[in-house]
Design a protein around this motif. Structure first.
Motif, PDB file in Angstrom:
ATOM      1  N   GLU A   1      -3.939 -10.050  -2.565  1.00 48.25           N
ATOM      2  CA  GLU A   1      -4.802  -8.864  -2.481  1.00 48.25           C
ATOM      3  C   GLU A   1      -4.980  -8.253  -3.863  1.00 48.25           C
ATOM      4  O   GLU A   1      -3.992  -7.980  -4.559  1.00 48.25           O
ATOM      5  CB  GLU A   1      -4.183  -7.818  -1.544  1.00 48.25           C
ATOM      6  CG  GLU A   1      -4.122  -8.238  -0.095  1.00 48.25           C
ATOM      7  CD  GLU A   1      -5.316  -7.717   0.691  1.00 48.25           C
ATOM      8  OE1 GLU A   1      -6.357  -7.419   0.068  1.00 48.25           O
ATOM      9  OE2 GLU A   1      -5.185  -7.589   1.914  1.00 48.25           O
TER      10      GLU A   1
ATOM     11  N   ASP B   1      -9.408  -3.557  -5.465  1.00 46.32           N
ATOM     12  CA  ASP B   1     -10.368  -3.828  -4.407  1.00 46.32           C
ATOM     13  C   ASP B   1      -9.966  -3.182  -3.090  1.00 46.32           C
ATOM     14  O   ASP B   1     -10.823  -2.833  -2.277  1.00 46.32           O
ATOM     15  CB  ASP B   1     -10.544  -5.333  -4.221  1.00 46.32           C
ATOM     16  CG  ASP B   1     -11.312  -5.981  -5.362  1.00 46.32           C
ATOM     17  OD1 ASP B   1     -11.820  -5.222  -6.223  1.00 46.32           O
ATOM     18  OD2 ASP B   1     -11.394  -7.221  -5.411  1.00 46.32           O
TER      19      ASP B   1
ATOM     20  N   ARG C   1     -12.575  -0.952  -1.117  1.00 45.10           N
ATOM     21  CA  ARG C   1     -12.940  -1.410   0.231  1.00 45.10           C
ATOM     22  C   ARG C   1     -12.512  -0.431   1.327  1.00 45.10           C
ATOM     23  O   ARG C   1     -13.215  -0.276   2.339  1.00 45.10           O
ATOM     24  CB  ARG C   1     -12.288  -2.775   0.470  1.00 45.10           C
ATOM     25  CG  ARG C   1     -12.685  -3.459   1.758  1.00 45.10           C
ATOM     26  CD  ARG C   1     -12.070  -4.845   1.856  1.00 45.10           C
ATOM     27  NE  ARG C   1     -10.604  -4.822   1.934  1.00 45.10           N
ATOM     28  CZ  ARG C   1      -9.801  -5.299   0.984  1.00 45.10           C
ATOM     29  NH1 ARG C   1     -10.301  -5.846  -0.115  1.00 45.10           N
ATOM     30  NH2 ARG C   1      -8.486  -5.252   1.137  1.00 45.10           N
ATOM     31  N   GLU C   2     -11.375   0.240   1.140  1.00 44.77           N
ATOM     32  CA  GLU C   2     -10.811   1.030   2.228  1.00 44.77           C
ATOM     33  C   GLU C   2     -11.029   2.526   2.071  1.00 44.77           C
ATOM     34  O   GLU C   2     -10.357   3.327   2.728  1.00 44.77           O
ATOM     35  CB  GLU C   2      -9.321   0.704   2.380  1.00 44.77           C
ATOM     36  CG  GLU C   2      -9.082  -0.758   2.729  1.00 44.77           C
ATOM     37  CD  GLU C   2      -7.643  -1.081   3.085  1.00 44.77           C
ATOM     38  OE1 GLU C   2      -6.844  -0.138   3.278  1.00 44.77           O
ATOM     39  OE2 GLU C   2      -7.320  -2.288   3.175  1.00 44.77           O
TER      40      GLU C   2
ATOM     41  N   HIS D   1     -20.788  -3.058  -5.777  1.00 44.43           N
ATOM     42  CA  HIS D   1     -20.478  -1.778  -5.118  1.00 44.43           C
ATOM     43  C   HIS D   1     -21.388  -0.686  -5.703  1.00 44.43           C
ATOM     44  O   HIS D   1     -20.924   0.175  -6.460  1.00 44.43           O
ATOM     45  CB  HIS D   1     -19.006  -1.431  -5.309  1.00 44.43           C
ATOM     46  CG  HIS D   1     -18.075  -2.494  -4.814  1.00 44.43           C
ATOM     47  ND1 HIS D   1     -17.805  -2.682  -3.482  1.00 44.43           N
ATOM     48  CD2 HIS D   1     -17.369  -3.456  -5.488  1.00 44.43           C
ATOM     49  CE1 HIS D   1     -16.962  -3.696  -3.341  1.00 44.43           C
ATOM     50  NE2 HIS D   1     -16.687  -4.175  -4.537  1.00 44.43           N
TER      51      HIS D   1
END
Length: 281
Positions: free
Chosen positions: A174, A178, A182-183, A212
């Motif tokens: 991971e 990111d 992402r979250e 993004h």
């Protein structure tokens, strides 16, 4: 004859347009950073600010800077800093506030101080070392959403996160940075991308801008010397013209100069401003 002539003219005009499109844009045709978007992150000036805050920000305004990112108050309150910036003709756009304060009981005061400063964005400058894990970054993302919601409710912008090289580490497959992108809710959380640290961490700022969109309203514009140390903007190895081609897509509105260890802060300020003001991309 008329039909033949019209066909010839149409073909000629089409060829001319194709040739014009193929030609490289002149410096005058290329984009430039808006003068109101060139700022100084005040961490660069910390040594001289500690001696003369008012005089330092006045000199920054004389060089041409329009905005500042606040990082350390050097014994001054938010109202005093706002007064000195107003006198100099500068505008604060953000303030770095410790994660522990924003995620804890200090959040309401931090947001009130941003209003006092006239700034838009609270910025988390770094995460505690104890959070350097996939689970830690997932918890940070959860907290960022909560902080961003409070900031929005207070009439401010989203909370921003400022990266260092370690934030781009890959753990257990991971990418930590990111996870944050992402979250988190794009309406509540955005990013102050430090292009030096991103590059040092193996990331490509322009790729983030494209993948993004509108998540990067502010940048730390910091250059890298050939040996990997810090350099005045424009004197190092980073290709800012190429990097900024997709800055509009990324939503960049503030280009904040930073140098972590300047030998002469005012020389760094002058050199970096001159480069960014002249840059075409």
């Amino acid at each position: 004859m008329g039909t033949t002539r019209r066909a010839f003219l149409g073909t000629s005009l089409g060829l001319a347009a194709a040739v014009t499109t193929a030609l490289p844009a002149s410096a005058e045709d290329r984009r430039r950073i808006p003068r109101g978007g060139i700022g100084m992150h005040l961490y660069t000036m910390r040594d001289v600010l500690a001696k003369d805050f008012a005089g330092t920000v006045e000199q920054l305004a004389e060089i041409g800077y329009a905005t500042v990112g606040v990082s350390g108050r050097h014994g001054h309150g938010a109202a005093d800093i706002r007064r000195m910036l107003d006198t100099a003709g500068l505008r604060a756009v953000l303030e770095h506030v410790a994660y522990t304060m924003l995620s804890g009981a200090g959040l309401p005061q931090a947001l009130e101080d941003l209003h006092t400063l006239g700034a838009k964005w609270p910025v988390v400058p770094s995460l505690p070392g104890s959070m350097h894990s996939v689970a830690g970054y997932r918890e940070a993302a959860r907290q960022f959403n909560r902080i961003g919601a409070a900031s929005r409710e207070a009439g401010l912008g989203p909370v921003l996160f400022h990266n260092h090289d370690g934030d781009h580490d890959v753990l257990g497959g991971e990418n930590l940075y990111d996870i944050l992108v992402r979250e988190t809710d794009p309406h509540l959380v955005a990013f102050e991308l430090d292009v030096y640290w991103a590059t040092k961490g193996g990331a490509h700022p322009a790729t983030y801008f494209v993948e993004h969109p509108h998540r990067f309203p502010a940048l730390h514009v910091k250059d890298m010397a050939p040996d990997g140390s810090f350099a005045d903007v424009g004197s190092g190895t980073l290709d800012f013209a190429a990097m900024f081609e997709d800055a509009d897509t990324g939503g960049v509105r503030q280009w904040l100069v930073e140098h972590d260890t300047p030998k002469d802060p005012f020389a760094t300020a002058r050199n970096s401003y001159a480069y960014l003001a002249a840059l075409r991309y």
